[in-house]
Design an enzyme around this catalytic site. Structure first.
Site, PDB file in Angstrom:
ATOM      1  N   HIS A 187      43.285  29.898  40.401  1.00 37.95           N
ATOM      2  CA  HIS A 187      41.907  29.444  40.619  1.00 37.95           C
ATOM      3  C   HIS A 187      41.259  29.152  39.259  1.00 37.95           C
ATOM      4  O   HIS A 187      41.214  30.013  38.387  1.00 37.95           O
ATOM      5  CB  HIS A 187      41.141  30.535  41.375  1.00 37.95           C
ATOM      6  CG  HIS A 187      39.742  30.170  41.747  1.00 37.95           C
ATOM      7  ND1 HIS A 187      39.424  29.438  42.874  1.00 37.95           N
ATOM      8  CD2 HIS A 187      38.552  30.442  41.149  1.00 37.95           C
ATOM      9  CE1 HIS A 187      38.119  29.278  42.956  1.00 37.95           C
ATOM     10  NE2 HIS A 187      37.555  29.873  41.917  1.00 37.95           N
ATOM     11  N   MET A 212      31.079  31.471  48.815  1.00 39.51           N
ATOM     12  CA  MET A 212      30.761  32.266  47.620  1.00 39.51           C
ATOM     13  C   MET A 212      30.229  33.633  48.055  1.00 39.51           C
ATOM     14  O   MET A 212      29.264  33.705  48.818  1.00 39.51           O
ATOM     15  CB  MET A 212      29.706  31.561  46.756  1.00 39.51           C
ATOM     16  CG  MET A 212      30.177  30.332  45.994  1.00 39.51           C
ATOM     17  SD  MET A 212      31.618  30.556  44.919  1.00 39.51           S
ATOM     18  CE  MET A 212      31.100  31.923  43.867  1.00 39.51           C
ATOM     19  N   GLY A 238      28.732  31.720  38.600  1.00 39.44           N
ATOM     20  CA  GLY A 238      28.375  31.649  37.187  1.00 39.44           C
ATOM     21  C   GLY A 238      29.115  32.660  36.326  1.00 39.44           C
ATOM     22  O   GLY A 238      29.430  32.381  35.180  1.00 39.44           O
ATOM     23  N   PHE A 239      29.397  33.810  36.907  1.00 40.49           N
ATOM     24  CA  PHE A 239      29.986  34.877  36.105  1.00 40.49           C
ATOM     25  C   PHE A 239      31.003  35.683  36.906  1.00 40.49           C
ATOM     26  O   PHE A 239      30.860  35.825  38.129  1.00 40.49           O
ATOM     27  CB  PHE A 239      28.892  35.830  35.597  1.00 40.49           C
ATOM     28  CG  PHE A 239      27.823  35.108  34.817  1.00 40.49           C
ATOM     29  CD1 PHE A 239      28.009  34.812  33.476  1.00 40.49           C
ATOM     30  CD2 PHE A 239      26.654  34.688  35.439  1.00 40.49           C
ATOM     31  CE1 PHE A 239      27.039  34.112  32.762  1.00 40.49           C
ATOM     32  CE2 PHE A 239      25.681  33.989  34.741  1.00 40.49           C
ATOM     33  CZ  PHE A 239      25.870  33.707  33.391  1.00 40.49           C
ATOM     34  N   GLY A 240      31.986  36.221  36.212  1.00 34.49           N
ATOM     35  CA  GLY A 240      32.923  37.141  36.831  1.00 34.49           C
ATOM     36  C   GLY A 240      32.335  38.542  36.862  1.00 34.49           C
ATOM     37  O   GLY A 240      31.311  38.814  36.227  1.00 34.49           O
ATOM     38  N   GLY A 241      32.952  39.414  37.627  1.00 33.03           N
ATOM     39  CA  GLY A 241      32.597  40.826  37.608  1.00 33.03           C
ATOM     40  C   GLY A 241      31.293  41.197  38.294  1.00 33.03           C
ATOM     41  O   GLY A 241      30.745  42.273  38.047  1.00 33.03           O
ATOM     42  N   GLY A 268      33.538  39.120  43.512  1.00 36.61           N
ATOM     43  CA  GLY A 268      33.514  40.537  43.873  1.00 36.61           C
ATOM     44  C   GLY A 268      34.618  40.958  44.831  1.00 36.61           C
ATOM     45  O   GLY A 268      34.485  41.974  45.518  1.00 36.61           O
ATOM     46  N   GLY A 296      38.989  37.652  40.102  1.00 33.63           N
ATOM     47  CA  GLY A 296      39.042  37.530  38.649  1.00 33.63           C
ATOM     48  C   GLY A 296      39.239  38.891  38.010  1.00 33.63           C
ATOM     49  O   GLY A 296      40.345  39.285  37.634  1.00 33.63           O
TER      50      GLY A 296
HETATM   51  C1  DX5 Z   1      32.190  32.984  39.927  1.00 29.21           C
HETATM   52  C2  DX5 Z   1      33.541  32.302  39.936  1.00 29.21           C
HETATM   53  C3  DX5 Z   1      34.605  33.223  40.354  1.00 29.21           C
HETATM   54  C4  DX5 Z   1      34.781  34.408  39.444  1.00 29.21           C
HETATM   55  C5  DX5 Z   1      35.119  35.574  40.298  1.00 29.21           C
HETATM   56  O1  DX5 Z   1      31.221  32.073  39.613  1.00 29.21           O
HETATM   57  O2  DX5 Z   1      33.532  31.212  40.831  1.00 29.21           O
HETATM   58  O3  DX5 Z   1      35.838  32.564  40.595  1.00 29.21           O
HETATM   59  O4  DX5 Z   1      35.769  34.246  38.488  1.00 29.21           O
HETATM   60  O5  DX5 Z   1      35.204  36.694  39.494  1.00 29.21           O
HETATM   61  P1  DX5 Z   1      35.258  38.169  40.113  1.00 29.21           P
HETATM   62  O6  DX5 Z   1      36.462  38.235  41.010  1.00 29.21           O
HETATM   63  O7  DX5 Z   1      35.402  39.007  38.886  1.00 29.21           O
HETATM   64  O8  DX5 Z   1      33.987  38.399  40.867  1.00 29.21           O
HETATM   65 ZN    ZN Z   2      35.533  30.316  41.535  1.00 31.32          ZN
END
Ligand code: DX5
Ligand code: ZN
Length: 227
Positions: free
Chosen positions: A35, A139, A144-147, A177, A197
Site C-alpha cells: 500500500h 478510511m 494524513g498520518f500513520g499511527g 489504526g 502501517g
Molecule cells: C493514512 C494512510 C494510511 C496509514 C495507515 O492517511 O492512508 O495508509 O499509513 O497507518 P496506520 O496503520 O499506522 O494507521
Molecule cells: Zn492509505
C-alpha cells in the site's frame, strides 16, 4: 462469494531512505499487497511522494501495488501513476467534482479503480458509481498520518458498504489504526483488504513477519478460515 483476505502493509511507516529494501522485506514477511500513500499537503495535511518514487520502488517487489491517492486534483496525475506501475489506483470521493470521470479514466489506463471515503463521507457518495469500481477504501482514521487511533463508528459504515456492494467483485479495504486488536471487527463487518502501517513496521525488520501474522490470524479466525 467471499473475497480473499489480503494484508497490505502501508509503506508510510517504512524507512523511506531504504524504501526498496523495506518493500522487499514486507513481501518476504508475507505481505499480499503493498500500500503506497501519496499525499500532497493540500488534500491532506502531509506530503509524502509521487509517481517517480513509485516507479523506482516498483522493481523491489512483484506484489500488487495498491496506490492510495490523497491528492486534489487527481485526474492530471492518473496516467503517471499507471505508468509508474500501480495496479490499483484509489482516488478520494472528496477530491474532485467528477468521480465518475476519474474512475473511467483509471480503468481506461488498464488499472483497477478504487474510491476512498473519508470518515465523514457517507456511503451514498459511491452509490451511483458502484459498477465502475473494483475497490472501496473505508478510511478508519482521518487521512494524513500513520499511527492514529481507529474510529469505531466506521464499523457500521463498512457494513453499509458491504450491503451496497452485494455480490459484485469489489474489494472492501480499510485503512487507519488497523491492528490485531481492531482487525476482527472490520473483517466481521465485511472488509477483506487490511492496510496496516504502524502495526506492521513497528519493531524493525525482524518483527515484520510476526506483525503480519498477528493481524492475519485474527482476521482468518473471524472468517472461519482458522480454528
Ligand atoms: C493514512 C494512510 C494510511 C496509514 C495507515 O492517511 O492512508 O495508509 O499509513 O497507518 P496506520 O496503520 O499506522 O494507521
Ligand atoms: Zn492509505
Amino acid at each position: 462469494m467471499n473475497r480473499p483476505l489480503l494484508i497490505a502493509p502501508s509503506v508510510l511507516s517504512a524507512d523511506f531512505s531504504r524504501l526498496g529494501e523495506e518493500i522487499a522485506a514486507v513481501e518476504d514477511a508475507g505481505a499480499d499487497w503493498i500500500h503506497l500513500d501519496v499525499m500532497d499537503g493540500h488534500f491532506v495535511p502531509n506530503i509524502t511522494f509521487g509517481a517517480p518514487v513509485i516507479a523506482m520502488a516498483r522493481p523491489a517487489s512483484r506484489r500488487h501495488f495498491d496506490v492510495h491517492l490523497m491528492i486534489a486534483p487527481a485526474d492530471p496525475f492518473l496516467e503517471a501513476f499507471a505508468a509508474a506501475g500501480a495496479d490499483t489506483i484509489t482516488v478520494h470521493a472528496e477530491a474532485g467534482p467528477h468521480l465518475d470521470r476519474s474512475l473511467q479514466a483509471i480503468r481506461k489506463l488498464g488499472k483497477r479503480a478504487g474510491v476512498a471515503l473519508n470518515p465523514a463521507t457517507p456511503v451514498s457518495a459511491i452509490q451511483h458509481v458502484i459498477d465502475r469500481l473494483d475497490l472501496v477504501l473505508v478510511m478508519t482514521v482521518n487521512p494524513g498520518f500513520g499511527g492514529q487511533a481507529f474510529i469505531p463508528a466506521m464499523v457500521e459504515k463498512i457494513r453499509q458498504v458491504k450491503a451496497l456492494v452485494g455480490d459484485r467483485p469489489v474489494d472492501i479495504e480499510v485503512d487507519g489504526g488497523i491492528t490485531a486488536e481492531t482487525a476482527g471487527s472490520v473483517v466481521a463487518a465485511g472488509a477483506n483488504v487490511l492496510v496496516a502501517g504502524n502495526a506492521v513496521f513497528r519493531g524493525g525488520a525482524s518483527a515484520y513477519r510476526g506483525n503480519i501474522e498477528a493481524i492475519r490470524a485474527v482476521a482468518e479466525l473471524e472468517r472461519g478460515e482458522r480454528a
